[in-house]
Design an enzyme around this catalytic site. Sequence first.
Site, mmCIF file in Angstrom:
data_model
loop_
_atom_site.group_PDB
_atom_site.id
_atom_site.type_symbol
_atom_site.label_atom_id
_atom_site.label_comp_id
_atom_site.label_asym_id
_atom_site.label_seq_id
_atom_site.Cartn_x
_atom_site.Cartn_y
_atom_site.Cartn_z
ATOM 1 N N ASP A 16 93.589 -66.166 -19.601
ATOM 2 C CA ASP A 16 92.967 -67.472 -19.406
ATOM 3 C C ASP A 16 93.211 -67.844 -17.947
ATOM 4 O OD1 ASP A 16 92.865 -67.298 -22.191
ATOM 5 O OD2 ASP A 16 93.175 -69.440 -22.442
ATOM 6 N N LYS A 77 85.521 -71.293 -21.065
ATOM 7 C CA LYS A 77 86.445 -72.123 -21.850
ATOM 8 C C LYS A 77 86.390 -73.552 -21.330
ATOM 9 C CE LYS A 77 91.325 -72.363 -23.196
ATOM 10 N NZ LYS A 77 92.624 -71.699 -23.132
ATOM 11 N N LYS A 105 84.773 -70.758 -25.602
ATOM 12 C CA LYS A 105 85.993 -71.201 -26.271
ATOM 13 C C LYS A 105 86.149 -72.703 -26.073
ATOM 14 C CE LYS A 105 90.915 -70.477 -26.878
ATOM 15 N NZ LYS A 105 92.097 -69.694 -26.505
#
Length: 145
Positions: A16, A77, A105
């Site tokens: 991430d 994300k 996400k």
Amino acid sequence: MYEAQEAVDNGAQELDVVINLGWLKSGHFDLIHHEIASICEETGVSVKAILETSRLRDEEKKIAAEICLSAGVSYLKTSTGWFGGATVEDVAFLNKIGKGQVGVKASGGIRDLDTAIALINAGATRLGTSRGVELVNQQKKQTKL
């Protein structure tokens, strides 16, 4: 780059990575692309680019997402959860930009089953929540009814 490679060397199979919001706000799009592309290429693992959508205008979200797609990320994300959570609108927006080429996400603020389902219906392929067990239990209760 060092931190990303160290994480992979220690077994990480996904990363991430928060994009540099300062660069985005300053118009240094080439620097963002170079950093994210380098991480994607050098580590060889799935990279989720965290956009912090609650801090961006729609045009900035679009630019950031397109840069990250071009750089080779596997997921867009919404957030880390520190500055607000995922919204149905942001997930749908990222899903539209991603055109099914990457996952989306939704992360942050997902506290109940209705929100989780709405985010999935908007195009989230993953959810980031600290309440996963609670969500599963809520779903089990609804199934029994």
